[in-house]
Each structure stands twice: as structure tokens, then as C-alpha cells.
Design a protein around this motif. Structure first.
Motif, PDB file in Angstrom:
ATOM      1  N   ALA A   1      12.185  25.654  26.640  1.00  0.00           N
ATOM      2  CA  ALA A   1      10.936  26.133  26.050  1.00  0.00           C
ATOM      3  C   ALA A   1       9.718  25.981  26.959  1.00  0.00           C
ATOM      4  N   PRO A   2       9.528  24.839  27.643  1.00  0.00           N
ATOM      5  CA  PRO A   2       8.320  24.689  28.471  1.00  0.00           C
ATOM      6  C   PRO A   2       8.189  25.700  29.596  1.00  0.00           C
ATOM      7  N   SER A   3       9.278  26.358  29.981  1.00  0.00           N
ATOM      8  CA  SER A   3       9.232  27.337  31.070  1.00  0.00           C
ATOM      9  C   SER A   3       8.706  28.695  30.599  1.00  0.00           C
ATOM     10  N   MET A   4       8.471  28.850  29.309  1.00  0.00           N
ATOM     11  CA  MET A   4       8.037  30.122  28.752  1.00  0.00           C
ATOM     12  C   MET A   4       6.541  30.103  28.439  1.00  0.00           C
ATOM     13  N   ASP A   5       5.991  31.289  28.126  1.00  0.00           N
ATOM     14  CA  ASP A   5       4.620  31.348  27.647  1.00  0.00           C
ATOM     15  C   ASP A   5       4.514  30.516  26.368  1.00  0.00           C
ATOM     16  N   GLU A   6       3.372  29.859  26.177  1.00  0.00           N
ATOM     17  CA  GLU A   6       3.172  28.977  25.022  1.00  0.00           C
ATOM     18  C   GLU A   6       4.269  27.910  24.962  1.00  0.00           C
ATOM     19  N   GLY A   7       4.746  27.504  26.154  1.00  0.00           N
ATOM     20  CA  GLY A   7       5.922  26.646  26.236  1.00  0.00           C
ATOM     21  C   GLY A   7       5.784  25.302  25.551  1.00  0.00           C
ATOM     22  N   GLU A   8       4.677  24.578  25.803  1.00  0.00           N
ATOM     23  CA  GLU A   8       4.521  23.259  25.205  1.00  0.00           C
ATOM     24  C   GLU A   8       4.366  23.357  23.686  1.00  0.00           C
ATOM     25  N   LEU A   9       3.605  24.338  23.251  1.00  0.00           N
ATOM     26  CA  LEU A   9       3.422  24.547  21.813  1.00  0.00           C
ATOM     27  C   LEU A   9       4.747  24.909  21.160  1.00  0.00           C
ATOM     28  N   LEU A  10       5.524  25.729  21.848  1.00  0.00           N
ATOM     29  CA  LEU A  10       6.828  26.131  21.330  1.00  0.00           C
ATOM     30  C   LEU A  10       7.769  24.931  21.246  1.00  0.00           C
ATOM     31  N   ARG A  11       7.804  24.127  22.299  1.00  0.00           N
ATOM     32  CA  ARG A  11       8.673  22.943  22.297  1.00  0.00           C
ATOM     33  C   ARG A  11       8.292  21.979  21.172  1.00  0.00           C
ATOM     34  N   ASP A  12       7.007  21.696  21.035  1.00  0.00           N
ATOM     35  CA  ASP A  12       6.552  20.765  20.001  1.00  0.00           C
ATOM     36  C   ASP A  12       6.847  21.300  18.604  1.00  0.00           C
ATOM     37  N   SER A  13       6.711  22.602  18.420  1.00  0.00           N
ATOM     38  CA  SER A  13       6.965  23.213  17.116  1.00  0.00           C
ATOM     39  C   SER A  13       8.435  23.128  16.739  1.00  0.00           C
ATOM     40  N   ILE A  14       9.306  23.373  17.711  1.00  0.00           N
ATOM     41  CA  ILE A  14      10.752  23.295  17.455  1.00  0.00           C
ATOM     42  C   ILE A  14      11.138  21.887  17.033  1.00  0.00           C
ATOM     43  N   LEU A  15      10.640  20.900  17.752  1.00  0.00           N
ATOM     44  CA  LEU A  15      10.968  19.517  17.427  1.00  0.00           C
ATOM     45  C   LEU A  15      10.452  19.149  16.035  1.00  0.00           C
ATOM     46  N   PHE A  16       9.243  19.591  15.732  1.00  0.00           N
ATOM     47  CA  PHE A  16       8.647  19.276  14.430  1.00  0.00           C
ATOM     48  C   PHE A  16       9.469  19.874  13.293  1.00  0.00           C
ATOM     49  N   ILE A  17       9.849  21.128  13.433  1.00  0.00           N
ATOM     50  CA  ILE A  17      10.637  21.780  12.387  1.00  0.00           C
ATOM     51  C   ILE A  17      12.007  21.129  12.257  1.00  0.00           C
ATOM     52  N   TYR A  18      12.594  20.765  13.382  1.00  0.00           N
ATOM     53  CA  TYR A  18      13.916  20.144  13.347  1.00  0.00           C
ATOM     54  C   TYR A  18      13.886  18.815  12.598  1.00  0.00           C
TER      55      TYR A  18
END
Length: 243
Positions: A144-161
Motif C-alpha cells: 500500500a505505501p508504494s501507491m498514491d495515498e499510500g500511508e492513508l490507504l495502509r492505515d485504513s486497511i489496518l483499522f478496518i481489519y
């Protein structure tokens, strides 16, 4: 010009409201309308329409003039039987039950109803098991961090999980709903129209503390909307090959 208060409307004054409510709020229709006037999550937000649909089923099948003091557990059972015969699923019936129960609770809070009857929930089929494995989660968080909005995407995935929340609940979560001291989260206006409080997972505490230090918005996760988050998730799924 003299202004009179319309019939069956709540006065906009500092005079005691309870005597008026005791005279007005006796029917199911009155109880429902009261709830839409006093319950914050039913006054604004995305649950208004859902709550209106659910309570309309109650009005249609139980009758607008039903005296709320006569509602018993068997009333819910009868309502559920009629809804099932119409083809509604047990999950839908339970949401309608919850809406009716909420109206009765609000009337109880206003001293319009002495007791709130309990009810028997419909048995629902086992929930669908559809989640990422530990290995898949590890891959998603790494890429996820390698993509646009990567950090936000990574944090969101972890939160939902770790919370099991829905995309909309993630996007709508505000810092006022995060109590880091008591380690609780409150999801407002959830799918069934109710607020839901849960403990903060130990692996989320440090993440939320870090996010709060760099906050730039009232919302915890600054997606424009759930559709934007879904768009980036699809790109990540395609990149990793994880469905």
C-alpha cells in the motif's frame, strides 16, 4: 401578529414540555415522530431515511393509532411474522424491531412510557466469512505505501481489519468519537441506525495517537468519501492479485 403553535407540534419555548407530551404522545405515530425530533442520529445524517423506512413498516402493519402502552413482546412477534410472510429477511426484520424499540426507549426517557418491552430477535443465518488472511493482510500493508495515498490507504486497511467497521463508518469517524484515554471508539449512525461503541484494539492505540498528533481534519481518515477509498482498494487488489 399573533403566532399560534400548530396542533401536534412541539412548542419552541422554555415552558415545561412534559405535560404537553403526555397528552400528545400516546399513539405509535406520535411516538415515532417524537423520536425523529429528539434523537440526534435520527434528526440528521444518513440513517434518517433508513429509520423512516423501518418505522413506516411498523405504522403500516401495526397501525398509526396503536397505543404504545399496549405494545408487548408478542406485538414484536406478530410484526415479525407478517414481515417474513411479505418476504423480508430475518436481518431486515431485526432492524425494524430495533427501530421500533428505539422509539419506545425515547418515549420512556420522556416519561411517556413506564416500561420498554423486550422482544425476541429473529434468528439470522450465519454471517458470510469474507475476510483477508494474515498473509494477505501482510502483503496489502506492505504494498500500500508504494501507491498514491499510500500511508492513508495502509492505515485504513489496518483499522478496518482490527475493528470490522464498514467503509462508510471509517470515512465518517471523527476525532470527537475517539477516546484515547479510555481506549474506546464510537461509530455514529451505523447501518441499523444506532451508535456502536467498542474498545480500541491494542495494535491501533499507537496508530491513532500518531494520527492525532498530525491531524489536519475533524475526521480521522481524510478520504473524500467511501467511494474514493474503494477505488484505491481496487487498485491495490489488482496490484497484489488479492481479491
Amino acid at each position: 401578529m399573533e403566532v399560534t403553535t400548530p396542533p401536534n407540534s412541539l412548542p419552541n419555548s422554555t415552558h415545561p414540555i412534559e405535560p404537553l407530551l403526555k397528552n400528545l404522545m400516546t399513539s405509535l405515530k406520535d411516538a415515532i415522530e417524537l423520536t425523529f425530533r429528539v434523537r440526534p442520529t435520527w434528526m440528521t445524517g444518513k440513517s434518517v431515511q433508513t429509520s423512516r423506512i423501518n418505522t413506516n413498516h411498523c405504522l403500516r402493519l401495526l397501525g398509526e393509532e396503536l397505543d404504545i402502552a399496549t405494545i408487548k413482546p408478542s406485538t414484536f412477534t406478530l410484526l415479525g411474522t407478517q414481515l417474513i410472510e411479505e418476504g423480508k429477511s430475518p436481518a431486515t426484520v431485526n432492524r425494524i424491531f430495533a427501530a421500533l424499540g428505539t422509539c419506545l426507549k425515547e418515549c420512556h426517557l420522556e416519561n411517556l412510557l413506564e416500561n420498554v418491552p423486550s422482544y425476541r430477535r429473529m434468528k439470522e443465518p450465519p454471517s458470510r466469512k469474507d475476510y483477508y488472511s494474515q498473509a494477505e493482510l501482510k502483503t496489502l500493508l506492505a504494498v500500500a505505501p508504494s501507491m498514491d495515498e499510500g500511508e492513508l490507504l495502509r492505515d485504513s486497511i489496518l483499522f478496518i481489519y482490527l475493528t470490522g467497521c464498514r467503509k462508510a463508518e471509517l470515512v465518517d469517524l471523527e476525532w470527537s468519537d475517539v477516546d484515547l484515554e479510555n481506549k474506546t471508539l464510537t461509530f455514529r449512525d451505523t447501518k441499523n441506525g444506532e451508535d456502536h461503541e467498542m474498545a480500541i484494539h491494542k495494535d491501533l492505540q499507537s496508530l491513532l495517537e500518531t494520527l492525532k498528533e498530525s491531524r489536519i481534519d475533524e475526521r480521522v481518515f481524510t478520504w473524500l468519501n467511501s467511494a474514493q477509498f474503494g477505488y484505491y482498494m481496487k487498485k491495490l487488489n489488482k496490484k497484489t492479485g488479492i481479491g
